[in-house]
Write an enzyme that holds these catalytic residues in place. Structure first.
Site, PDB file in Angstrom:
ATOM      1  N   ILE A 138      36.581  46.282  34.040  1.00 45.23           N
ATOM      2  CA  ILE A 138      35.530  45.955  35.300  1.00 45.23           C
ATOM      3  C   ILE A 138      35.947  45.198  36.284  1.00 45.23           C
ATOM      4  O   ILE A 138      36.817  44.326  35.914  1.00 45.23           O
ATOM      5  CB  ILE A 138      34.598  45.141  34.588  1.00 45.23           C
ATOM      6  CG1 ILE A 138      34.009  45.508  33.280  1.00 45.23           C
ATOM      7  CG2 ILE A 138      33.116  44.952  35.551  1.00 45.23           C
ATOM      8  CD1 ILE A 138      32.834  44.490  32.435  1.00 45.23           C
ATOM      9  N   LYS A 207      40.012  33.405  29.921  1.00 39.78           N
ATOM     10  CA  LYS A 207      39.491  34.292  31.045  1.00 39.78           C
ATOM     11  C   LYS A 207      38.751  33.354  32.057  1.00 39.78           C
ATOM     12  O   LYS A 207      38.401  33.706  33.315  1.00 39.78           O
ATOM     13  CB  LYS A 207      38.617  35.362  30.476  1.00 39.78           C
ATOM     14  CG  LYS A 207      39.497  36.469  29.735  1.00 39.78           C
ATOM     15  CD  LYS A 207      38.701  37.407  28.962  1.00 39.78           C
ATOM     16  CE  LYS A 207      39.517  38.658  28.219  1.00 39.78           C
ATOM     17  NZ  LYS A 207      38.952  39.178  27.164  1.00 39.78           N
TER      18      LYS A 207
END
Ligand SMILES: NC(=O)c1ccc[n+]([C@@H]2O[C@H](COP(=O)([O-])OP(=O)(O)OC[C@H]3O[C@@H](n4cnc5c(N)ncnc54)[C@H](OP(=O)(O)O)[C@@H]3O)[C@@H](O)[C@H]2O)c1
Ligand SMILES: NC(=O)c1ccc[n+]([C@@H]2O[C@H](COP(=O)([O-])OP(=O)(O)OC[C@H]3O[C@@H](n4cnc5c(N)ncnc54)[C@H](OP(=O)(O)O)[C@@H]3O)[C@@H](O)[C@H]2O)c1
Lengths: 441, 441
Positions: A138, A207
């Protein structure tokens, strides 16, 4: 276009899930890639630990001498797909210092060493790209750093770990408890032999650090991220979630907060949260990932797709590789942000949120008012109280189960309330506490 | 960083919905923008048609002399937000020829003149960015051109027009017919006084052309796009859609097709289609937009957000503007793709798809077999037949309503079948024909 025929040399470090797919694409799509870059992309070598391993496919150019491969004069770009922090860090620094651009999928490293590596790239005037380090295929890094470069990001909330999302989706749809959902995930290859990094939220925290850094133009490291994993989420929590019109997701949340005095702070946190079923993240199931970005002018955006796996991750790596190669062909390196702030990190206690508290209480008059008083004392207002049934023990009615959902208050006020509740005589046990996402009432 | 203090001069052409928001952000976020660019961004002038108009807010620097504004020596970047094709095209070409980078939100123009404008930008070695021309705030151009640059995009399907999506969502949720849903949309400001460009699919077709061009690295213009609007979609269609577990959406679809001989072709098309409720696009309601991209390695990605409106569109414009400015500060212009193919366009008849056909037939034996025979003759296999009730006329039973959903066949075979059905004596009327998205059975 200058030097359009001089090939761009690439070294790929790592030939595992991701590296083998990257090598496959470089070889199978050579013509397309050359057309898009303006010069051929040539694989100079592939670094691994064990050259002699039988890999099921024929691959020449394997070497275990990473240092030598990175230093080759005919290598322009190094693609690091070994993980974890070391030996990746050392190899990337060596590459940057020798003027090579670097592409990596290594979130563990990028979440602790961004500043150091970015500085090395800046000194050498080369590219350092890491799109694949967050949410696999993504595109999120590039949209945040480029598409939203003229907007002000306020908040990022994402499902960025496929293993935990698989487990939680399974618990939601089958009513399984955590242990058996984890066992299923392992059997199907969605969880590693040692699932700690996933289920304790370390992977998501890395992340979150990367997302917070780029969204808010500041340096945030893994250690700055407040973290709770999913190991304590129970099937009872999912029952309560359903009754509240919610599901439970492990979220990575990054927020920019402005104090009354105008001081900017950044929060990055990972925890399992109740997510209302009409929230766009509620429908993100299985191994899929999604990231919701809220920006002042753009409003709410969502990016959705496969967050892991060899081929999807390789797609993101290849995007970075083509861009780095195109930059080399067209004049050096891509545009980048060079000024990073060092905004203070807001401690978790400071964050406005909502709590769900599930507790067993004595079945007598006055209990609810004693419970409610603890919330009231700390200015926490209650949005919803549910009595979820009686608690029996050996045929003996022993007490009642109460679920409380609060309105928004600071995390500190909420967690102090929970501690105080645990100390009440009438409260037999606090079964679980979860935060709630998506509504600010 | 070279010349980091020299300001970057900007001319904004147009001060309407989008232009006024862009000007606001340039002025209100000056410090942030300067930090992200590495130099201050300075507004040199704003071009409009009627300088004397009362705009409700104070704005100096207004001019109706677009030519002069664009030519100013202290203008480095021109932001075109006037629309439609002219005078925008002339102003953009003038800007590019004078070595200014250009940012535009003009889909009508970008869908007909990409080649010409890209060549002018190439000759002048400047940037031409147009993220805002497709799907407003949602980053799609940059993810396709950069993040997916190393992957192979196979298909793009999107809801890219907010007006028609609002009307169709309304028809779906309230059972309203087309005319009253359109009237509602107009009353609420979701449809323009002349809604033709939206409801006949011209706006979506322009976006389909732009998406196909960048996804498949080839030149596709508006005229290459097969187009059907939503004016014939009826409440009966929505009833049938519900019975089939679907909703109806106006889709822009771009596909890369490879013939048996390996010849690559491109299809770009816009039409209302049945979308199964479990398809990610089915849940995109109201004025929201979403684009689903399928790529060989990445798999399926979705990008979701606000597809129009002054502020959301300005967010995309600002991203382009910051990137173009950063490129100027750091050495000229950004990396770009310079080789575009000229792949042939696949005619609509060639495209494999599925049809839904709603027809009234005579109520006698043998009708179904006559109908089925027409499908069979053209090798179209039927997936589902539903009898949706009797058709009465003045208390007299007059016939039956039949809904057929086919398996996949070429559009030519399907449309020939429909023509043949219309000619059958037993078929009283073909009420509607829609294509079906999302399953390939
Ligand atoms: N897998 C995913 O879905 C995914 C998604 C996003 C990001 N990532 C990141 O991508 C990176 C690679 O992941 P992966 O799943 O491909 O890992 P993997 O399958 O375990 O492969 C690692 C590769 O690196 C090589 N390697 C490891 N240590 C080395 C050393 N000291 N010297 C030389 N070579 C060494 C291994 O060599 P041998 O083959 O000889 O053992 C192997 O080829 C990690 O940073 C990971 O976090 C992965
Ligand atoms: N609105 C959206 O949601 C949206 C979304 C995506 C893309 N776009 C695109 O963005 C562009 C602008 O849209 P908008 O909605 O902001 O349009 P708008 O509200 O109609 O504003 C157009 C502006 O351009 C000026 N203008 C028009 N023709 C001109 C001419 N010949 N010379 C000088 N100035 C001229 C007008 O001047 P006056 O003020 O003096 O009339 C007005 O300020 C269009 O290309 C549109 O397709 C819009």
């Amino acid at each position: 276009m200058t030097d359009s025929q001089k090939p761009i040399g690439v070294a790929v470090l790592g030939f595992g899930n991701v590296g083998s797919q990257v090598v496959r694409i470089i070889e199978q799509s050579a013509d397309d890639l050359a057309a898009r870059i303006g010069a051929p992309l040539v694989l100079r070598g592939v670094g691994v630990r064990r050259v002699a391993d039988d890999r099921g496919i024929s691959i020449d150019k394997l070497t275990d001498n990473i240092e030598e491969l990175v230093s080759r004069d005919d290598v322009d770009i190094v693609v690091e797909l070994m993980g974890p922090v070391e030996p990746a860090r050392k190899a990337i620094l060596a590459a940057l210092e020798q003027g090579k651009s670097v592409v990596t999928a290594n979130k563990a490293l990028m979440a602790v060493s961004t500043g150091e590596l970015a500085q090395a790239a800046e000194n050498a005037r080369v590219d350092l790209y890491f799109e694949a380090s967050v949410a696999g295929a993504i595109p999120v890094i590039r949209p945040l750093t480029q598409s939203l470069a003229g907007d002000s990001v306020v908040r990022v909330a994402g499902i960025v770990n496929g293993t935990t999302n698989y487990i939680l989706s399974e618990m939601d749809s089958t009513g399984a408890d955590y242990a058996s959902a984890l066992a299923d995930a392992s059997a199907l290859g969605y969880a590693e032999a040692d699932p700690t990094a996933d289920v304790e939220g370390y992977d998501a925290a890395a992340k979150a650090a990367i997302l917070a850094s780029i969204a808010f133009h500041t340096r945030v490291s893994s250690n700055d991220v407040y973290r709770e994993g999913i190991t304590k989420v129970s099937s009872v929590d999912f029952e309560s979630a359903k009754a509240l019109g919610c599901t439970i997701k492990l979220l990575a949340i990054c927020e920019r907060l402005t104090s009354d005095e105008g001081q900017q702070r950044v929060s990055a946190r990972v925890y399992p949260a109740l997510v209302p079923l009409d929230h766009p993240l509620a429908a993100v199931n299985g191994a899929f990932n999604a990231v919701v970005v809220e920006a002042e002018a753009a409003g709410r955006l969502m990016f959705y797709g496969q967050g892991a796996g060899g081929a999807p991750t390789a797609s993101a790596v290849m995007g970075d590789l083509v861009m780095a190669a195109r930059n080399r062909v067209q004049g050096g390196r891509g545009p980048r942000e060079s000024k990073y702030a060092k905004l203070p990190i807001a401690p978790i206690g400071f964050i406005p949120t909502r709590y769900y508290v599930n507790m067993d209480v004595a079945d007598r008059t006055g209990v609810l008012s004693a419970v409610a008083a603890e919330f009231g004392k700390r200015d926490v207002s209650i949005a919803e109280v549910r009595q979820e049934g009686m608690v029996d023990e050996g045929g003996q009615r022993r007490g009642a189960r109460i679920v409380v959902v609060t309105h928004q208050a600071t995390d500190a006020a909420l967690s102090e309330t929970v501690s105080a509740l645990a100390d009440l005589d009438v409260v037999q046990s606090i079964n679980s506490v979860l935060r709630m996402e998506g509504t600010t009432e």
